[in-house]
Design a protein around this motif. Structure first.
Motif, PDB file in Angstrom:
ATOM      1  N   SER A   1      47.569  32.057  36.412  1.00 55.62           N
ATOM      2  CA  SER A   1      46.208  31.739  35.780  1.00 55.62           C
ATOM      3  C   SER A   1      45.775  32.449  34.758  1.00 55.62           C
ATOM      4  CB  SER A   1      45.105  31.780  36.960  1.00 55.62           C
ATOM      5  OG  SER A   1      45.325  33.013  37.465  1.00 55.62           O
ATOM      6  N   GLU A   2      46.535  33.520  34.424  1.00 54.25           N
ATOM      7  CA  GLU A   2      46.402  34.590  33.599  1.00 54.25           C
ATOM      8  C   GLU A   2      46.931  34.316  31.969  1.00 54.25           C
ATOM      9  OE1 GLU A   2      44.211  36.259  36.324  1.00 54.25           O
ATOM     10  OE2 GLU A   2      44.624  37.264  34.253  1.00 54.25           O
ATOM     11  N   SER A   3      47.531  33.374  31.934  1.00 50.43           N
ATOM     12  CA  SER A   3      48.366  33.058  30.958  1.00 50.43           C
ATOM     13  C   SER A   3      47.217  32.751  29.709  1.00 50.43           C
ATOM     14  CB  SER A   3      49.115  31.736  30.991  1.00 50.43           C
ATOM     15  OG  SER A   3      49.326  31.067  29.636  1.00 50.43           O
ATOM     16  N   ARG A   4      47.119  33.717  28.689  1.00 53.29           N
ATOM     17  CA  ARG A   4      46.153  33.654  27.694  1.00 53.29           C
ATOM     18  C   ARG A   4      45.866  32.266  27.393  1.00 53.29           C
ATOM     19  NH1 ARG A   4      45.341  36.517  22.053  1.00 53.29           N
ATOM     20  NH2 ARG A   4      43.085  36.380  22.105  1.00 53.29           N
ATOM     21  N   VAL A   5      46.927  31.490  26.836  1.00 53.81           N
ATOM     22  CA  VAL A   5      46.709  30.004  26.270  1.00 53.81           C
ATOM     23  C   VAL A   5      45.979  29.445  27.172  1.00 53.81           C
ATOM     24  CG1 VAL A   5      47.839  28.042  25.418  1.00 53.81           C
ATOM     25  CG2 VAL A   5      48.610  30.214  24.907  1.00 53.81           C
TER      26      VAL A   5
ATOM     27  N   ALA B   1      40.133  19.153  16.323  1.00 57.26           N
ATOM     28  CA  ALA B   1      39.021  20.079  16.191  1.00 57.26           C
ATOM     29  C   ALA B   1      38.981  21.056  17.488  1.00 57.26           C
ATOM     30  CB  ALA B   1      37.794  19.228  16.132  1.00 57.26           C
ATOM     31  N   ALA B   2      39.316  20.433  18.665  1.00 58.97           N
ATOM     32  CA  ALA B   2      39.433  21.197  19.888  1.00 58.97           C
ATOM     33  C   ALA B   2      40.523  22.379  19.913  1.00 58.97           C
ATOM     34  CB  ALA B   2      39.729  20.537  21.190  1.00 58.97           C
ATOM     35  N   ALA B   3      41.839  21.753  19.321  1.00 60.04           N
ATOM     36  CA  ALA B   3      42.912  22.637  19.225  1.00 60.04           C
ATOM     37  C   ALA B   3      42.756  23.660  18.338  1.00 60.04           C
ATOM     38  CB  ALA B   3      44.284  21.656  18.680  1.00 60.04           C
ATOM     39  N   ALA B   4      42.054  23.413  16.890  1.00 61.60           N
ATOM     40  CA  ALA B   4      41.629  24.375  16.327  1.00 61.60           C
ATOM     41  C   ALA B   4      40.707  25.587  16.788  1.00 61.60           C
ATOM     42  CB  ALA B   4      40.881  23.689  15.056  1.00 61.60           C
ATOM     43  N   LYS B   5      39.803  25.043  17.885  1.00 63.25           N
ATOM     44  CA  LYS B   5      39.030  26.066  18.264  1.00 63.25           C
ATOM     45  C   LYS B   5      39.929  26.909  19.063  1.00 63.25           C
ATOM     46  CE  LYS B   5      34.831  23.103  18.496  1.00 63.25           C
ATOM     47  NZ  LYS B   5      33.881  22.576  19.342  1.00 63.25           N
ATOM     48  N   VAL B   6      40.693  26.492  19.915  1.00 61.39           N
ATOM     49  CA  VAL B   6      41.758  27.411  20.686  1.00 61.39           C
ATOM     50  C   VAL B   6      42.408  28.132  19.817  1.00 61.39           C
ATOM     51  CG1 VAL B   6      43.593  27.351  22.491  1.00 61.39           C
ATOM     52  CG2 VAL B   6      41.805  25.546  22.550  1.00 61.39           C
ATOM     53  N   SER B   7      42.883  27.660  18.784  1.00 56.90           N
ATOM     54  CA  SER B   7      43.917  28.451  17.693  1.00 56.90           C
ATOM     55  C   SER B   7      42.987  29.866  17.352  1.00 56.90           C
ATOM     56  CB  SER B   7      44.439  27.617  16.866  1.00 56.90           C
ATOM     57  OG  SER B   7      45.225  26.577  17.158  1.00 56.90           O
ATOM     58  N   ALA B   8      41.894  29.299  16.989  1.00 54.85           N
ATOM     59  CA  ALA B   8      40.985  30.390  16.456  1.00 54.85           C
ATOM     60  C   ALA B   8      40.828  31.570  17.343  1.00 54.85           C
ATOM     61  CB  ALA B   8      39.643  29.984  15.871  1.00 54.85           C
ATOM     62  N   GLN B   9      40.642  31.299  18.588  1.00 61.94           N
ATOM     63  CA  GLN B   9      40.473  32.257  19.538  1.00 61.94           C
ATOM     64  C   GLN B   9      41.729  32.895  20.030  1.00 61.94           C
ATOM     65  OE1 GLN B   9      37.902  31.304  23.307  1.00 61.94           O
ATOM     66  NE2 GLN B   9      37.652  29.168  22.103  1.00 61.94           N
ATOM     67  N   LEU B  10      42.779  32.360  19.568  1.00 62.39           N
ATOM     68  CA  LEU B  10      44.223  33.069  19.682  1.00 62.39           C
ATOM     69  C   LEU B  10      44.346  34.062  18.452  1.00 62.39           C
ATOM     70  CD1 LEU B  10      46.259  30.437  21.158  1.00 62.39           C
ATOM     71  CD2 LEU B  10      45.448  32.379  22.338  1.00 62.39           C
ATOM     72  N   GLY B  11      43.662  33.808  17.442  1.00 63.60           N
ATOM     73  CA  GLY B  11      43.642  34.622  16.096  1.00 63.60           C
ATOM     74  C   GLY B  11      44.461  34.022  15.194  1.00 63.60           C
TER      75      GLY B  11
ATOM     76  N   ARG C   1      56.316  19.735  28.694  1.00 67.62           N
ATOM     77  CA  ARG C   1      55.879  20.025  30.062  1.00 67.62           C
ATOM     78  C   ARG C   1      54.325  20.502  29.920  1.00 67.62           C
ATOM     79  NH1 ARG C   1      60.493  23.438  33.377  1.00 67.62           N
ATOM     80  NH2 ARG C   1      62.255  21.843  33.071  1.00 67.62           N
ATOM     81  N   THR C   2      53.715  19.924  31.232  1.00 72.16           N
ATOM     82  CA  THR C   2      52.254  20.107  31.286  1.00 72.16           C
ATOM     83  C   THR C   2      51.762  21.441  31.934  1.00 72.16           C
ATOM     84  OG1 THR C   2      51.633  17.749  31.174  1.00 72.16           O
ATOM     85  CG2 THR C   2      50.058  19.116  32.130  1.00 72.16           C
ATOM     86  N   LEU C   3      51.170  22.182  31.271  1.00 70.77           N
ATOM     87  CA  LEU C   3      50.836  23.485  31.952  1.00 70.77           C
ATOM     88  C   LEU C   3      49.432  23.214  32.680  1.00 70.77           C
ATOM     89  CD1 LEU C   3      51.385  26.427  29.280  1.00 70.77           C
ATOM     90  CD2 LEU C   3      52.628  25.805  31.085  1.00 70.77           C
ATOM     91  N   LEU C   4      48.533  22.526  32.255  1.00 73.01           N
ATOM     92  CA  LEU C   4      47.058  22.363  32.603  1.00 73.01           C
ATOM     93  C   LEU C   4      46.452  21.314  32.460  1.00 73.01           C
ATOM     94  CD1 LEU C   4      44.559  23.882  33.941  1.00 73.01           C
ATOM     95  CD2 LEU C   4      43.841  24.529  31.716  1.00 73.01           C
TER      96      LEU C   4
ATOM     97  N   LEU D   1      47.348  20.275  28.666  1.00 69.74           N
ATOM     98  CA  LEU D   1      47.894  21.460  27.879  1.00 69.74           C
ATOM     99  C   LEU D   1      49.353  21.349  27.956  1.00 69.74           C
ATOM    100  CD1 LEU D   1      47.072  23.856  25.966  1.00 69.74           C
ATOM    101  CD2 LEU D   1      47.242  25.247  27.938  1.00 69.74           C
ATOM    102  N   CYS D   2      49.995  21.054  26.627  1.00 66.83           N
ATOM    103  CA  CYS D   2      51.505  20.938  27.042  1.00 66.83           C
ATOM    104  C   CYS D   2      52.264  21.838  25.959  1.00 66.83           C
ATOM    105  CB  CYS D   2      51.772  19.704  26.466  1.00 66.83           C
ATOM    106  SG  CYS D   2      50.926  18.274  27.393  1.00 66.83           S
ATOM    107  N   VAL D   3      53.533  22.257  26.505  1.00 60.59           N
ATOM    108  CA  VAL D   3      54.421  23.174  25.863  1.00 60.59           C
ATOM    109  C   VAL D   3      55.750  22.309  25.816  1.00 60.59           C
ATOM    110  CG1 VAL D   3      53.227  25.103  26.285  1.00 60.59           C
ATOM    111  CG2 VAL D   3      55.049  24.309  27.944  1.00 60.59           C
ATOM    112  N   LEU D   4      56.696  22.939  24.909  1.00 54.69           N
ATOM    113  CA  LEU D   4      57.873  22.397  24.559  1.00 54.69           C
ATOM    114  C   LEU D   4      58.667  23.470  25.328  1.00 54.69           C
ATOM    115  CD1 LEU D   4      59.499  20.211  23.145  1.00 54.69           C
ATOM    116  CD2 LEU D   4      59.877  22.123  21.238  1.00 54.69           C
ATOM    117  N   HIS D   5      59.765  22.798  26.176  1.00 55.37           N
ATOM    118  CA  HIS D   5      60.680  23.327  26.850  1.00 55.37           C
ATOM    119  C   HIS D   5      61.922  22.722  26.916  1.00 55.37           C
ATOM    120  CE1 HIS D   5      62.432  26.018  29.925  1.00 55.37           C
ATOM    121  NE2 HIS D   5      63.099  24.967  30.583  1.00 55.37           N
TER     122      HIS D   5
END
Length: 257
Positions: A90-94, A242-252, A124-127, A115-119
């Motif tokens: 649960s500590e994963s920053r993303v 738009a939502a993905a851009a908000k997450v990206s902005a918070q990641l810098g 694969r779904t993280l959340l 929330l998905c990532v490439l493996h």
């Protein structure tokens, strides 16, 4: 405490851990990501160690599921157990940053968001969260082929046709030209769409999440039944972007104009 006062056995364990971390760093490098894995010789070159030592260490890590060895190419990649540990934390920053944004997106669209990532060759779904503010854990940790989802094209953003052939191979299972076209369309529109390719009766959209370096690290996905969602794909895609851009902005991430 001075290192000289630390028992030799403890120092040896610490050095061994650092060497193992070096191996994992090599397998998590852009080169390994691009080619889908690395051989023992190349890994030894990257970490500056003897090939036989690297081979023994990788075998031990493979026995624990921390890395995996492809039976055909004999190349190593990060393993299922390591990925599972990362996916569950649960500590994963993303995950932490994306969670609240996903809840708002799910509530706005009244659909489930993922929330998905490439493996390797899979998405694969993280959340997963619903519009009713609870998590749908049956999706979390699940994988599916990258080429049949809307998340695949956005997670593969920036990949060249040659890199796609290296990752997926020239098989009947994957049409690299079609996948390349979907990637380019997603880059142009800002999101990708999928119409009943993942599963009959389901459609979806996905948008890329970038880190502070501009790398795609995840995708926000919305998937729902065709009968109630197909006519809303454009709107949902723009909302996901738009939502993905908000997450990206918070990641810098600061997108170039």
């Amino acid at each position: 405490m001075n290192e000289a006062n630390v028992p030799r056995s403890v120092r040896s364990q610490g050095h061994g851990l650092r060497r193992d971390v070096d191996l994992l760093e090599a397998l998590g490098s852009p080169e390994a990501h691009r080619t889908g894995g690395l051989g023992v010789v190349r890994i030894a070159q990257l970490v500056g160690r003897d090939k036989s030592q690297v081979s023994r260490a990788l075998k031990a890590l493979a026995d624990e599921g921390i890395v995996e060895r492809d039976p055909d190419s004999l190349e190593y990649r990060l393993g299922w157990r390591l990925f599972s540990l990362v996916a569950r934390t649960s500590e994963s920053r993303v995950v932490r940053v994306a969670g609240p944004v996903m809840h708002r997106l799910a509530a706005d669209l009244e659909e489930t968001t993922h929330l998905c990532v490439l493996h390797d060759r899979e998405v694969r779904t993280l959340l997963s969260v619903s519009g009713h503010s609870y998590r749908l854990r049956e999706w979390e940790g699940r994988g599916c082929p990258a080429w049949i989802t809307s998340a695949g094209p956005v997670l593969l953003e920036g990949a060249s046709p040659d890199e796609l052939y290296v990752r997926f191979g020239a098989t009947e299972e994957v049409s690299v030209p079609d996948l390349w076209s979907r990637i380019r369309r997603a880059e142009a529109e800002g999101f990708a769409r999928e119409v009943e390719e993942f599963e009959p009766g389901l459609v979806g959209v996905s948008a890329a999440v970038h880190d502070f370096r501009g790398r795609v690290v995840a995708a926000l996905n919305v998937t729902a039944p065709t009968e109630r969602f197909a006519s809303r794909l454009d709107h949902a895609g723009q909302a996901a972007a738009a939502a993905a851009a908000k997450v990206s902005a918070q990641l810098g991430w600061e997108p170039r104009q």
